[in-house]
Write a protein that holds these residues in place. Structure first.
Motif, PDB file in Angstrom:
ATOM      1  N   HIS A 208       5.361  51.586   1.332  1.00 12.01           N
ATOM      2  CA  HIS A 208       4.920  52.242   2.566  1.00 12.01           C
ATOM      3  C   HIS A 208       5.456  51.476   3.768  1.00 12.01           C
ATOM      4  CE1 HIS A 208       1.867  54.230   0.012  1.00 12.01           C
ATOM      5  NE2 HIS A 208       1.890  55.162   0.953  1.00 12.01           N
ATOM      6  N   GLU A 209       5.842  52.238   4.773  1.00 18.48           N
ATOM      7  CA  GLU A 209       6.172  51.636   6.062  1.00 18.48           C
ATOM      8  C   GLU A 209       4.999  51.850   6.996  1.00 18.48           C
ATOM      9  OE1 GLU A 209      10.990  52.520   6.170  1.00 18.48           O
ATOM     10  OE2 GLU A 209       9.656  53.615   7.504  1.00 18.48           O
ATOM     11  N   PHE A 210       4.822  50.957   7.952  1.00 18.67           N
ATOM     12  CA  PHE A 210       3.798  51.138   8.978  1.00 18.67           C
ATOM     13  C   PHE A 210       4.506  51.535  10.257  1.00 18.67           C
ATOM     14  CE2 PHE A 210      -0.101  49.535   7.039  1.00 18.67           C
ATOM     15  CZ  PHE A 210       0.401  49.018   5.860  1.00 18.67           C
ATOM     16  N   ILE A 282       7.999  53.732  15.462  1.00 21.25           N
ATOM     17  CA  ILE A 282       8.623  52.403  15.369  1.00 21.25           C
ATOM     18  C   ILE A 282       8.113  51.734  14.099  1.00 21.25           C
ATOM     19  CG2 ILE A 282       8.822  50.127  16.461  1.00 21.25           C
ATOM     20  CD1 ILE A 282       7.989  51.566  19.124  1.00 21.25           C
ATOM     21  N   GLU A 283       9.029  51.313  13.238  1.00 21.79           N
ATOM     22  CA  GLU A 283       8.615  50.639  12.003  1.00 21.79           C
ATOM     23  C   GLU A 283       8.225  49.203  12.336  1.00 21.79           C
ATOM     24  OE1 GLU A 283      11.556  50.482   8.764  1.00 21.79           O
ATOM     25  OE2 GLU A 283      10.457  48.755   7.973  1.00 21.79           O
ATOM     26  N   VAL A 284       6.940  48.888  12.165  1.00 25.20           N
ATOM     27  CA  VAL A 284       6.493  47.522  12.471  1.00 25.20           C
ATOM     28  C   VAL A 284       6.167  46.726  11.218  1.00 25.20           C
ATOM     29  CG1 VAL A 284       5.706  48.002  14.821  1.00 25.20           C
ATOM     30  CG2 VAL A 284       4.133  48.358  12.892  1.00 25.20           C
ATOM     31  N   GLY A 285       6.301  47.354  10.054  1.00 30.91           N
ATOM     32  CA  GLY A 285       6.050  46.601   8.826  1.00 30.91           C
ATOM     33  C   GLY A 285       6.324  47.459   7.616  1.00 30.91           C
ATOM     34  N   GLN A 286       6.408  46.822   6.467  1.00 31.93           N
ATOM     35  CA  GLN A 286       6.644  47.567   5.235  1.00 31.93           C
ATOM     36  C   GLN A 286       6.120  46.756   4.066  1.00 31.93           C
ATOM     37  OE1 GLN A 286      10.623  49.071   4.729  1.00 31.93           O
ATOM     38  NE2 GLN A 286      10.039  50.313   2.973  1.00 31.93           N
ATOM     39  N   ILE A 287       5.530  47.445   3.095  1.00 30.44           N
ATOM     40  CA  ILE A 287       5.090  46.776   1.869  1.00 30.44           C
ATOM     41  C   ILE A 287       5.819  47.401   0.681  1.00 30.44           C
ATOM     42  CG2 ILE A 287       2.845  45.999   2.732  1.00 30.44           C
ATOM     43  CD1 ILE A 287       1.545  48.478   1.606  1.00 30.44           C
TER      44      ILE A 287
HETATM   45 MG    MG Z   1      11.620  48.458   6.175  1.00 30.67          MG
END
Ligand code: MG
Ligand code: ATP
Ligand code: MG
Ligand code: MG
Length: 439
Positions: A208-210, A282-287
């Motif tokens: 998942h991206e945040f 805006i992508e601020v994180g990803q798991i």
């Molecule tokens: Mg990413």
């Protein structure tokens, strides 16, 4: 801090090279200076906010039971040859050769290095579960560095890596990260929506991206508007409980929310039409959960309870620490400047002295300053010999949540003026009351 002794090189002109508001405001507020394309110096004000964001990340990682450490920025190419990514990574990787002709690189991420550390020191399931993380500068030679720190080439990232015996435990680590990220972003005043994403060069099947919704975002997103009503808030969570973490994941990921990479128009059509949203983010994180991809390639095995040597299940989890500074500004500003959320503001309040050199005004400002400090707050005192208009403009630009304006006229009636940056509302009150309101 007294402004006369600080280094805050604000710009009067709007820099023409900046295309988006956060970049413009960061330059104008004297937060950053470009050193070369996509590489920035963090000037004192920008650095202060970066550190605040880092502190929140550390606190929330700690709460989730993750262990901080620090790996170097420069890495040996050999490790990346083991995983097969040295050739696969492409031109985003900055490759360096040292004086002994050894191939090195400036790390774009750390899966290989952490896996090497793990395999050298851990050999039993008894040491699991384990999640290690660090906050370190990364380098990616982006094709188009732009938007200031949003897409830099050198940027600060929190990257964490979980090591677990089973797939189930690793999925718990994934869920735990999702929960801790929700808390982290909310503390920064942001709504970051977990969206199903594509795994890209890291590989793996769960990710998942945040995303923070913003017109200037580089990702196209599709979601069910109900998702924006969800808030983690200050609910308690037992990070060791698989059930509790899974319940949060289900709550926050059951509605449709995807980036263009994984968007499925047929599935999206099933969302009631009045709730279908297409926007930018805006992508601020990803798991990521990627299982045994790296552990098998690099021989990161542990002995399980039955005495078998098995590869560990892993995942990696990133937060764009420096990008967040820009994302927060995109989400929180007006035409006068930045509006910092309380959680990350560089100073808690600004004190504006309307008549520097006036004995009473100077003394009142100093007394306010001291009271705020005694309460554990950090004020910024504009003690320069400047016009009121210029002082207000600077305060509005740098976006502190509160401004206390002190002048001889008010002091005659025993009052100062307290202004809320977000609402713009001002109110006169005795100085002590202003201090209480801020604290
Ligand atoms: Mg990413
Ligand atoms: P993007 O899609 O924006 O290129 P990414 O998916 O390549 O990002 P990840 O590998 O997922 O990035 O890294 C974790 C986080 O680091 C991202 O979610 C993002 O917030 C941040 N990040 C990635 N690249 C940059 C960059 N060039 N400048 C600033 N932050 C970045
Ligand atoms: Mg990228
Ligand atoms: Mg991405």
């Amino acid at each position: 801090m007294r402004l006369s002794r600080y280094f805050l090189p604000v710009l009067k002109e709007t820099p023409s090279e900046a295309q988006i508001v956060s970049h413009r405001l960061m330059l104008r507020a004297g937060m950053i200076k470009q050193a070369s394309a996509g590489i920035y110096s963090w000037l004192p004000l920008g650095y202060k906010i970066l550190r605040k964001i880092e502190a929140i990340v550390h606190e929330e990682q700690g709460r989730a039971g993750h262990i901080p450490m620090l790996m170097p920025t420069l890495q040996s190419a050999d490790l990346w040859r083991e995983s097969g990514r040295y050739d696969a990574y492409g031109p985003e990787m900055l490759r360096i050769r040292d004086r002994h002709e050894r191939d090195m690189l400036f790390g774009p991420t750390n899966e290989e290095m952490i896996t090497d550390i793990f395999r050298c020191h851990v050999s039993s399931y008894r040491d699991l579960p384990m999640t290690l993380y660090h906050i370190q500068w990364k380098f990616r030679d982006e094709r188009r560095p732009r938007f200031g720190v949003m897409r830099g080439r050198e940027f600060l990232m929190k990257d964490g890596y979980n090591f677990d015996l089973t797939r189930e435990d690793a999925l718990h680590a994934y869920n735990r990260h999702l929960v801790s990220y929700l808390r982290t972003y909310e503390r920064m005043g942001l709504q970051a929506i977990p969206m199903r994403a594509d795994s890209g060069p890291i590989g793996g099947d769960d990710t998942h991206e945040f995303l923070v919704l913003a017109e200037t975002g580089e990702s196209e997103v599709f979601y069910d508007s109900e998702i924006t009503d969800l808030k983690f808030g200050d609910r308690k969570i037992d990070y060791d409980s698989h059930d509790e973490c899974r319940a949060v994941l289900e709550e926050f990921t059951s509605r449709y929310a995807r980036t263009d990479e994984t968007h499925d128009p047929e599935l999206f059509a099933k969302v009631p039409e009045d709730r279908q949203r297409q926007a930018r983010g805006i992508e601020v994180g990803q798991i990521f959960y990627f299982g045994t991809k790296y552990s098998e390639a690099m021989g990161a095995n542990v002995v399980d309870p039955d005495g078998n040597r098995v590869p560990v299940h892993m995942g990696s989890h990133g937060i764009g620490v420096s990008r967040l500074v820009g994302a927060i500004i995109e989400a929180s500003h007006d035409d006068k400047g930045i509006i910092w959320p309380e959680g990350v503001t560089p100073f808690h309040a600004g004190i504006v002295n309307l008549k520097q050199g006036d004995e009473e005004a100077d003394a009142a400002c100093q007394a306010l300053y001291d009271s705020l400090v005694t309460m554990g707050l950090e004020p910024l005192y504009d003690d320069r010999d400047e016009r009121a208009g210029a002082k207000f403009a600077t305060m509005d630009l740098i976006g502190l949540p509160w401004r206390i304006t002190v002048g001889p006229r008010g002091l005659k009636n025993g009052v100062v003026e307290l202004t809320c940056r977000r609402t713009g509302e001002s109110e006169e009150m005795p100085p002590e009351q202003a201090v209480t309101r801020i604290g």
